[in-house]
Scaffold this motif. Structure first.
Motif, PDB file in Angstrom:
ATOM      1  N   THR A 132     -21.112  60.400-115.587  1.00 43.68           N
ATOM      2  CA  THR A 132     -21.192  60.719-114.158  1.00 43.68           C
ATOM      3  C   THR A 132     -21.825  59.612-113.328  1.00 43.68           C
ATOM      4  O   THR A 132     -21.742  59.644-112.108  1.00 43.68           O
ATOM      5  CB  THR A 132     -21.983  62.017-113.942  1.00 43.68           C
ATOM      6  N   ILE A 133     -22.494  58.660-113.965  1.00 43.84           N
ATOM      7  CA  ILE A 133     -22.982  57.476-113.264  1.00 43.84           C
ATOM      8  C   ILE A 133     -22.568  56.261-114.073  1.00 43.84           C
ATOM      9  O   ILE A 133     -22.429  56.343-115.293  1.00 43.84           O
ATOM     10  CB  ILE A 133     -24.519  57.500-113.074  1.00 43.84           C
ATOM     11  N   PRO A 134     -22.332  55.128-113.425  1.00 39.84           N
ATOM     12  CA  PRO A 134     -21.940  53.934-114.177  1.00 39.84           C
ATOM     13  C   PRO A 134     -23.012  53.589-115.216  1.00 39.84           C
ATOM     14  O   PRO A 134     -24.213  53.663-114.932  1.00 39.84           O
ATOM     15  CB  PRO A 134     -21.847  52.854-113.095  1.00 39.84           C
ATOM     16  N   PRO A 135     -22.613  53.240-116.436  1.00 35.64           N
ATOM     17  CA  PRO A 135     -23.602  52.875-117.460  1.00 35.64           C
ATOM     18  C   PRO A 135     -24.501  51.744-116.985  1.00 35.64           C
ATOM     19  O   PRO A 135     -24.052  50.820-116.309  1.00 35.64           O
ATOM     20  CB  PRO A 135     -22.720  52.429-118.634  1.00 35.64           C
ATOM     21  N   ARG A 136     -25.775  51.853-117.295  1.00 32.39           N
ATOM     22  CA  ARG A 136     -26.742  50.816-116.954  1.00 32.39           C
ATOM     23  C   ARG A 136     -27.341  50.251-118.229  1.00 32.39           C
ATOM     24  O   ARG A 136     -27.336  50.910-119.269  1.00 32.39           O
ATOM     25  CB  ARG A 136     -27.841  51.398-116.055  1.00 32.39           C
ATOM     26  N   HIS A 137     -27.864  49.053-118.135  1.00 27.50           N
ATOM     27  CA  HIS A 137     -28.465  48.445-119.309  1.00 27.50           C
ATOM     28  C   HIS A 137     -29.974  48.457-119.170  1.00 27.50           C
ATOM     29  O   HIS A 137     -30.527  48.009-118.165  1.00 27.50           O
ATOM     30  CB  HIS A 137     -27.971  47.004-119.498  1.00 27.50           C
ATOM     31  N   LYS A 138     -30.630  48.994-120.205  1.00 29.33           N
ATOM     32  CA  LYS A 138     -32.081  49.022-120.274  1.00 29.33           C
ATOM     33  C   LYS A 138     -32.516  48.329-121.567  1.00 29.33           C
ATOM     34  O   LYS A 138     -31.683  47.850-122.334  1.00 29.33           O
ATOM     35  CB  LYS A 138     -32.586  50.471-120.233  1.00 29.33           C
ATOM     36  N   GLN A 139     -33.812  48.289-121.786  1.00 25.37           N
ATOM     37  CA  GLN A 139     -34.295  47.702-123.025  1.00 25.37           C
ATOM     38  C   GLN A 139     -33.787  48.518-124.214  1.00 25.37           C
ATOM     39  O   GLN A 139     -33.843  49.746-124.186  1.00 25.37           O
ATOM     40  CB  GLN A 139     -35.818  47.691-123.056  1.00 25.37           C
ATOM     41  N   PRO A 140     -33.311  47.880-125.262  1.00 24.63           N
ATOM     42  CA  PRO A 140     -32.925  48.628-126.460  1.00 24.63           C
ATOM     43  C   PRO A 140     -34.130  49.391-127.008  1.00 24.63           C
ATOM     44  O   PRO A 140     -35.242  48.863-127.035  1.00 24.63           O
ATOM     45  CB  PRO A 140     -32.479  47.533-127.440  1.00 24.63           C
ATOM     46  N   PRO A 141     -33.930  50.621-127.425  1.00 25.67           N
ATOM     47  CA  PRO A 141     -35.075  51.451-127.848  1.00 25.67           C
ATOM     48  C   PRO A 141     -35.832  50.897-129.054  1.00 25.67           C
ATOM     49  O   PRO A 141     -37.001  51.228-129.246  1.00 25.67           O
ATOM     50  CB  PRO A 141     -34.438  52.811-128.165  1.00 25.67           C
ATOM     51  N   GLY A 142     -35.189  50.040-129.847  1.00 21.92           N
ATOM     52  CA  GLY A 142     -35.867  49.479-131.003  1.00 21.92           C
ATOM     53  C   GLY A 142     -36.759  48.305-130.681  1.00 21.92           C
ATOM     54  O   GLY A 142     -37.479  47.808-131.563  1.00 21.92           O
ATOM     55  N   SER A 143     -36.738  47.840-129.423  1.00 25.57           N
ATOM     56  CA  SER A 143     -37.547  46.667-129.062  1.00 25.57           C
ATOM     57  C   SER A 143     -38.134  46.803-127.661  1.00 25.57           C
ATOM     58  O   SER A 143     -38.054  45.889-126.848  1.00 25.57           O
ATOM     59  CB  SER A 143     -36.697  45.400-129.160  1.00 25.57           C
ATOM     60  N   ILE A 144     -38.718  47.966-127.361  1.00 26.84           N
ATOM     61  CA  ILE A 144     -39.315  48.231-126.055  1.00 26.84           C
ATOM     62  C   ILE A 144     -40.574  47.388-125.868  1.00 26.84           C
ATOM     63  O   ILE A 144     -41.452  47.348-126.734  1.00 26.84           O
ATOM     64  CB  ILE A 144     -39.678  49.718-125.903  1.00 26.84           C
ATOM     65  N   LYS A 145     -40.638  46.698-124.742  1.00 23.64           N
ATOM     66  CA  LYS A 145     -41.835  45.972-124.340  1.00 23.64           C
ATOM     67  C   LYS A 145     -42.380  46.615-123.066  1.00 23.64           C
ATOM     68  O   LYS A 145     -41.645  46.767-122.091  1.00 23.64           O
ATOM     69  CB  LYS A 145     -41.524  44.497-124.082  1.00 23.64           C
ATOM     70  N   GLY A 146     -43.652  46.970-123.080  1.00 29.09           N
ATOM     71  CA  GLY A 146     -44.214  47.635-121.910  1.00 29.09           C
ATOM     72  C   GLY A 146     -43.688  49.062-121.821  1.00 29.09           C
ATOM     73  O   GLY A 146     -43.955  49.887-122.695  1.00 29.09           O
ATOM     74  N   SER A 147     -42.917  49.354-120.785  1.00 31.91           N
ATOM     75  CA  SER A 147     -42.365  50.703-120.612  1.00 31.91           C
ATOM     76  C   SER A 147     -40.919  50.622-120.146  1.00 31.91           C
ATOM     77  O   SER A 147     -40.475  49.607-119.608  1.00 31.91           O
ATOM     78  CB  SER A 147     -43.197  51.497-119.597  1.00 31.91           C
ATOM     79  N   GLU A 148     -40.197  51.697-120.370  1.00 28.30           N
ATOM     80  CA  GLU A 148     -38.803  51.809-119.917  1.00 28.30           C
ATOM     81  C   GLU A 148     -38.561  53.243-119.490  1.00 28.30           C
ATOM     82  O   GLU A 148     -38.832  54.184-120.252  1.00 28.30           O
ATOM     83  CB  GLU A 148     -37.845  51.429-121.035  1.00 28.30           C
ATOM     84  N   ASP A 149     -38.095  53.425-118.250  1.00 30.16           N
ATOM     85  CA  ASP A 149     -37.894  54.790-117.754  1.00 30.16           C
ATOM     86  C   ASP A 149     -36.538  55.335-118.189  1.00 30.16           C
ATOM     87  O   ASP A 149     -35.542  54.610-118.243  1.00 30.16           O
ATOM     88  CB  ASP A 149     -38.032  54.834-116.232  1.00 30.16           C
ATOM     89  N   LEU A 150     -36.524  56.627-118.500  1.00 25.80           N
ATOM     90  CA  LEU A 150     -35.290  57.308-118.884  1.00 25.80           C
ATOM     91  C   LEU A 150     -34.906  58.386-117.870  1.00 25.80           C
ATOM     92  O   LEU A 150     -34.206  59.338-118.207  1.00 25.80           O
ATOM     93  CB  LEU A 150     -35.433  57.927-120.278  1.00 25.80           C
ATOM     94  N   GLY A 151     -35.388  58.227-116.638  1.00 24.46           N
ATOM     95  CA  GLY A 151     -34.922  59.103-115.572  1.00 24.46           C
ATOM     96  C   GLY A 151     -35.864  60.228-115.194  1.00 24.46           C
ATOM     97  O   GLY A 151     -36.891  60.461-115.835  1.00 24.46           O
TER      98      GLY A 151
END
Length: 228
Positions: A132-151
């Motif tokens: 329903t929304i265009p795919p976006r690229h975030k940090q891969p979950p196996g190599s998170i640095k700092g933080s990454e929001d999942l909505g």
């Protein structure tokens, strides 16, 4: 003059719980309607719609208890307590890959609304198996640095769905404070946090009322609840 922040101007709506939707006044409030502004014909039509909605909720299929735990996976529940009942509002799955999935429980198996962060960092939201929304690229979950929001997620009516939260079925359970999450109120955010980094998630203009860190696996999963 004092400096005004985003939180100073954030408008919080009057709380409407699921049970309020079973009253005509509560249902009208949820719809944003003022009965005093309606004609008799309009009020009669809305009363009919209200009675249809109440009947539909009462007769809808219920999810019941979902046994979601699988070997090698982590599952985290965000739950709402109503008396002696504990209802499942939202749940998060960490697969072995690892990949992360965030689900709204629903009795409609064809709907299955969820968001997901895949091994390569692709993040998307799906409904009826359609992105329903265009795919976006975030940090891969196996190599998170700092933080990454999942909505951020809202619109909670687990009692009507009948989604029973049994703590034994989950790796961990986070109970929401009462009177915060409802059909139009409250927001849940999910963030991945690098262990030991001291990283803070994205800020939000709404008032944060509770948070919980699930730390059984890396990256950690931070769930926050906001008043809206």
């Amino acid at each position: 003059m004092a400096h005004r922040t985003a939180k100073d101007t954030f408008q919080v709506l009057d709380y409407i719980g699921e049970d309020d939707l079973d009253t005509y006044e509560g249902w009208l409030k949820f719809q944003g309607l003022d009965l005093s502004t309606l004609t008799e014909e309009e009020a009669a039509g809305l009363r009919e719609l209200f009675e249809t909605a109440v009947k539909a909720r009462a007769t809808a299929c219920k999810v019941g208890r979902m046994k979601l735990k699988r070997p090698g996976q982590s599952t985290y529940a965000i739950a709402i307590r109503d008396g002696g009942d504990l209802w499942l509002a939202l749940w998060i799955k960490r697969s072995m890959k690892p990949e992360y999935f965030i689900f709204h429980p629903t009795a409609d198996g064809n709907w299955n609304p969820h968001s997901s962060l895949h091994k390569d960092g692709t993040f998307h939201l799906k409904s009826h198996d359609i992105v329903t929304i265009p795919p976006r690229h975030k940090q891969p979950p196996g190599s998170i640095k700092g933080s990454e929001d999942l909505g951020a997620y809202g619109g909670f009516a687990p009692k009507a769905v009948g989604a029973v939260c049994e703590p034994a079925d989950f790796t961990g359970v986070f109970e929401a404070p009462p009177g915060i999450l409802g059909p139009r109120n409250g927001m849940v955010t999910v963030d991945l946090i690098e262990p030991g980094s001291g990283a803070e998630p994205l800020s939000h203009p709404a008032e944060e009322v509770a948070r919980h860190l699930f730390s059984d696996a890396a990256p950690h999963v931070l769930v926050r609840i906001f008043r809206t």
